[in-house]
Design an enzyme around this catalytic site. Structure first.
Site, PDB file in Angstrom:
ATOM      1  N   CYS A 257      15.140  87.857  25.888  1.00 20.08           N
ATOM      2  CA  CYS A 257      15.884  87.059  26.860  1.00 20.08           C
ATOM      3  C   CYS A 257      16.312  87.891  28.077  1.00 20.08           C
ATOM      4  O   CYS A 257      15.477  88.255  28.888  1.00 20.08           O
ATOM      5  CB  CYS A 257      17.073  86.386  26.180  1.00 20.08           C
ATOM      6  SG  CYS A 257      17.663  84.917  27.056  1.00 20.08           S
ATOM      7  N   HIS A 343      14.165  83.177  21.704  1.00 15.16           N
ATOM      8  CA  HIS A 343      14.973  83.816  20.660  1.00 15.16           C
ATOM      9  C   HIS A 343      14.303  83.761  19.290  1.00 15.16           C
ATOM     10  O   HIS A 343      14.474  82.785  18.553  1.00 15.16           O
ATOM     11  CB  HIS A 343      16.348  83.151  20.593  1.00 15.16           C
ATOM     12  CG  HIS A 343      17.230  83.514  21.736  1.00 15.16           C
ATOM     13  ND1 HIS A 343      18.110  84.571  21.689  1.00 15.16           N
ATOM     14  CD2 HIS A 343      17.344  82.980  22.985  1.00 15.16           C
ATOM     15  CE1 HIS A 343      18.740  84.659  22.848  1.00 15.16           C
ATOM     16  NE2 HIS A 343      18.288  83.713  23.649  1.00 15.16           N
ATOM     17  N   GLU A 345      15.139  85.289  16.692  1.00 16.85           N
ATOM     18  CA  GLU A 345      16.153  85.306  15.626  1.00 16.85           C
ATOM     19  C   GLU A 345      16.689  83.911  15.345  1.00 16.85           C
ATOM     20  O   GLU A 345      17.399  83.701  14.342  1.00 16.85           O
ATOM     21  CB  GLU A 345      17.298  86.247  15.997  1.00 16.85           C
ATOM     22  CG  GLU A 345      18.349  85.674  16.934  1.00 16.85           C
ATOM     23  CD  GLU A 345      17.902  85.538  18.379  1.00 16.85           C
ATOM     24  OE1 GLU A 345      18.617  84.909  19.174  1.00 16.85           O
ATOM     25  OE2 GLU A 345      16.808  86.070  18.712  1.00 16.85           O
TER      26      GLU A 345
END
Length: 369
Positions: A257, A343, A345
């Site tokens: 990001c 993202h 995660e």
């Protein structure tokens, strides 16, 4: 601030447009850039994501608060959004492992919230007119006074916010006896990123946003990580220098990001503020290398300049966003460095992209074995 119940409230946009609703418990005003997230779940993780610092969140899911709050499902130590706009706020919740109601959570952290807003109309308006500053007012302040105050709020473009959410002191995460050591630059790091690295046999030392390359290198890490975070990447001069030094020394580097944008800037590729950002957990991305599609979790209002990246001899695009064909991932051709705009995660979101953490560890293995 004082606590009140269900009084009238407004959301005032910087162009003068007003949306009406009701206050959720807290009286006051809060300012920020208004944005929307299309995720159907994961509101607690969204509210505590440091990347949302300085933003007023509009929830497109009509029901917020219906499963309460769980103390283990946070991405940082506190709520990071400036305020919340929603349609239906649930004061009661039905979840066995919830630790408290969302209302109680908001009261403890003094978050200003407006509900009973026509969020479909609001999101349509933002999509047509672009992201802009706004104010939530739940205390009856006159509209003209709010307009004057709102006019003084700085635009997100050019705004450095990583310093507002980064750790002040270094800290460790994971098992100190793990095989690999990672130096992570905290620009607004999410806890689930650290969890994903730790469960892959990594021990992480997290550094403040303005730490130098020598600070990170003194840990003698096997790899380096540049985190997500809020605001415009352009003012992050220190982080850009750190990225340049890591790349110069050809150390394994992974950016997510804001970290992805910093790596682009370190390579002379500019970034720009998007008309509307990508925020949700159903964004389609194509992996150019494998040809496979991924459904991803995204949260960003800035992006890397695609034309400049394509002309850069040292970089190659690895992932594209399929809705608007913006850059979703890149790697350096002759350096151990890659990054993604989204993202992997998740938290919340799908796990289609978790392989990227495995790829990072494999890059590390190739240099230490």
């Amino acid at each position: 601030m004082k606590y009140t119940t269900r009084q009238k409230a407004i959301l005032l946009l910087s162009d003068g447009t007003i949306f009406h609703g009701k206050s959720i418990g807290i009286s006051g005003t809060t300012f920020g850039e208004v944005c929307f997230n299309t995720g159907m779940t994961g509101y607690q993780e969204i509210f505590t994501d440091p990347s949302y610092f300085g933003q007023i969140m509009v929830a497109t899911n009509p029901h917020i608060g219906n499963y309460g709050v769980n103390k283990n499902e946070v991405e940082s130590d506190s709520i990071k959004i400036s305020g919340l706009v929603c349609k239906n706020f649930s004061f009661n919740y039905s979840r066995e492992d919830a630790s408290e109601s969302l209302e109680s959570y908001f009261l403890k952290q003094n978050l200003i919230c407006i509900s009973d807003v026509d969020t479909r109309a609001l999101v349509s308006y933002i999509r047509d007119n672009g992201a802009m500053n706004a104010v939530i007012c739940t205390d009856g302040t006159e509209v003209e006074d709010l307009k004057n105050q709102l006019a003084k709020v700085p635009d997100m473009k050019g705004l450095e916010l990583a310093s507002k959410v980064s750790t002040k002191q270094t800290y460790f995460f994971g098992d100190e006896n793990a095989t690999y050591k990672i130096a992570a630059l905290d620009l607004g790091i999410k806890t689930n990123i650290l969890r994903n690295l730790a469960k892959r046999d990594c021990y992480i030392k997290v550094f403040p946003y303005n730490a130098s390359y020598s600070d990170l290198a003194a840990f003698n890490p096997d790899g380096y990580f540049l985190s997500n975070g809020p605001g415009d990447p352009d003012p992050l001069f220190s982080a850009i220098v750190v990225a340049k030094e890591i790349i110069k020394n050809d150390k394994p580097l992974f950016g997510i990001c804001l970290g992805h944008q910093v790596i682009a800037l370190a390579n002379g590729v500019s970034t720009y503020k998007m008309f509307n950002g990508h925020r949700g957990i159903n964004h389609p991305v194509k992996n150019i290398i494998t040809g496979k599609g991924e459904i991803t979790s995204q949260n960003h209002g800035f992006a890397v300049n695609k034309e400049e990246l394509e002309k850069n001899a040292d970089l190659v695009i690895t992932h594209l966003h399929l809705n608007d064909h913006t850059v979703a991932g890149m790697r350096m051709k002759n350096k151990n460095c890659f990054s993604v705009q989204y993202h992997p995660e998740a938290s919340p979101g799908p796990h289609d992209s978790s392989y990227l953490f495995d790829q990072f560890v494999e890059n590390i293995k190739s240099t230490v074995n």
